[in-house]
Design a protein around this motif. Sequence first.
Motif, short mmCIF file in Angstrom:
data_model
loop_
_atom_site.label_atom_id
_atom_site.label_comp_id
_atom_site.label_asym_id
_atom_site.label_seq_id
_atom_site.Cartn_x
_atom_site.Cartn_y
_atom_site.Cartn_z
N LYS A 168 0.82 -1.21 0.00
CA LYS A 168 0.00 0.00 0.00
C LYS A 168 0.85 1.27 0.00
O LYS A 168 0.33 2.38 -0.04
CB LYS A 168 -0.93 0.00 1.21
CG LYS A 168 -1.99 -1.10 1.16
CD LYS A 168 -2.92 -1.02 2.35
CE LYS A 168 -4.00 -2.10 2.27
NZ LYS A 168 -4.92 -2.04 3.44
N TYR A 169 2.17 1.07 0.05
CA TYR A 169 3.10 2.21 0.06
C TYR A 169 4.17 2.06 -1.01
O TYR A 169 5.33 2.43 -0.81
CB TYR A 169 3.71 2.37 1.45
CG TYR A 169 2.67 2.78 2.48
CD1 TYR A 169 2.39 4.12 2.72
CD2 TYR A 169 1.95 1.81 3.17
CE1 TYR A 169 1.42 4.49 3.64
CE2 TYR A 169 0.97 2.17 4.08
CZ TYR A 169 0.72 3.52 4.32
OH TYR A 169 -0.26 3.88 5.23
N GLY A 170 3.79 1.48 -2.15
CA GLY A 170 4.66 1.48 -3.32
C GLY A 170 5.60 0.31 -3.46
O GLY A 170 6.40 0.27 -4.40
N LYS A 214 0.39 9.31 2.78
CA LYS A 214 -0.73 8.82 2.00
C LYS A 214 -0.39 7.45 1.40
O LYS A 214 0.75 7.19 1.03
CB LYS A 214 -1.06 9.80 0.88
CG LYS A 214 -1.62 11.12 1.36
CD LYS A 214 -1.98 12.02 0.18
CE LYS A 214 -2.56 13.34 0.66
NZ LYS A 214 -2.89 14.25 -0.49
N GLU A 215 -1.40 6.61 1.29
CA GLU A 215 -1.20 5.31 0.67
C GLU A 215 -0.99 5.47 -0.84
O GLU A 215 -1.60 6.33 -1.48
CB GLU A 215 -2.40 4.40 0.93
CG GLU A 215 -2.53 4.00 2.38
CD GLU A 215 -3.64 2.99 2.62
OE1 GLU A 215 -4.27 2.56 1.61
OE2 GLU A 215 -3.89 2.63 3.78
N GLN A 216 -0.09 4.64 -1.37
CA GLN A 216 0.18 4.62 -2.81
C GLN A 216 0.33 3.16 -3.22
O GLN A 216 1.37 2.55 -3.01
CB GLN A 216 1.46 5.40 -3.13
CG GLN A 216 1.82 5.43 -4.60
CD GLN A 216 3.13 6.15 -4.87
OE1 GLN A 216 3.74 6.71 -3.98
NE2 GLN A 216 3.56 6.13 -6.12
#
Length: 366
Positions: A168-170, A214-216
Amino acid sequence: MKKPKAIDIFCGAGGVSQALKSYFDLITAVEYDPIIAKTYELNHGSEHLIVEDIRKITKEDWLKKTNLKGEYLDLLVSTPPCQGFSRHSRKKALDSKDERNNLILETTRIADIFNPKYIFFENVDNIVNYKIFHIFLRRLVNLNRFGNEKNGNRPSYHINLKVISVNKYGVPQKRRRLILLAKRIDTFPFIDGVINTLESGIPTIKSPLSIWPKEQLAPLLGDHLSEYNLNPISAGETDSSDPLHTCRNLSDLNLKRIRSTPHDGGSRNSWPPDLLLNCHKKGNVNFGDVYGRMDRNDYAPTITCGCISYTKGRFGHPTEDRAISLREAALIQTFPLDYKFTGALSDTPYKGSKDVMARKEDIQGW
C-alpha cells in the motif's frame, strides 16, 4: 535553501539512505557489519559512515562525528535488527532474551543526545508483542498521566504507530511492517500524547500523532519488473550485461520440480508423487509456499535473506525455470536498477558471496 539534517542508524545496505538523500542532508549513518557497510559505501560514500557496534559509540563520538554544535537534529531514522522479533523465532515474546532486541533502546539513547524533531522507526509487525518494545515506547513518549515530562533530561514525543502492508506504500511485496512516527513535544502539559492502559497487550496513545503518509498502491509484480526489461536467464546463469542479474544453479531433481510447477503462482501441489519430498507427502504440512513460483498477477512474497534459494520459500521465477535473481530481489525491494552490491570486503561491485548479497537486499531495502 538548506536541507534538513538526518541520521540513519542501523543503515544496512542503504535503502533508506537512498530515499533520505533526496530530501535531507544525511550527516551520519551507522552499520555494524563491515561487508554490508561496503555496499553502503559503494552507493553513498564513506565520509559520514560509522562502521561500529552502535552500543560502543559514545556521546562524545556522536557529537564529534556529526559536528552539529548544539543544533537540533531534524530526523532520526532507526531500523534496528528484526530477527529477534520475528514470528519464526521460537522464543516466547514475553520471555525472550535475544540480545539484539535491546538494540531498539539505542533509538532513545541517541534521541537523548540530539533531541531530534522527528523520529522514524521501523521493524517487523510482531515487535508489538514484546515487553522490550513496550519499555521503548514509554521511554520514547516520556510523559506521565498528566502530560508532563517524566524525565526532564530527555525529550518527549507524540507518536503514531501502525502495522502496515508495504504494497500500500509502493512496494510490490506481501510484507507487513510496524511503522512508528514521532514528533518532539516542546510545550507541556501535552495530554494528547499520554500512553493509555494496554489494549491487547499493546500500549495505546490517547490521541495519536496525525502525521501519516498517503497510501500509494504498488504495481503488481509483473508490471513492476517489466519496467526494467531484464534479460531471460537460466538456472546458474549470469547476465553478461548485469552481474547482479544472476541466480543459483539447480540440481537435476529441482529442475524437474520447477518444470512441473505451473507458471504464475504454481506450487508443489502439481508435482507427480515421485518429485515430492517424504516430509511433504504427510498431511498438514506447513510452509506450503516452499518450492512455489511467484505470480506476476499478484505481489511478491516477503523477500528474506533466503530469497535466491528455490528451496526456502515461494522464490521460483513466475515463468522461467529458476529461482529469482539477485537483481530481481533488489528491484522487488525497490532498490534502483543501478544500485551496487558486494558480498566481500571489496571496493569492486558484485564480488563475493551471493548469499551475503541476498542478506543485504533484505536489509534496509524498502
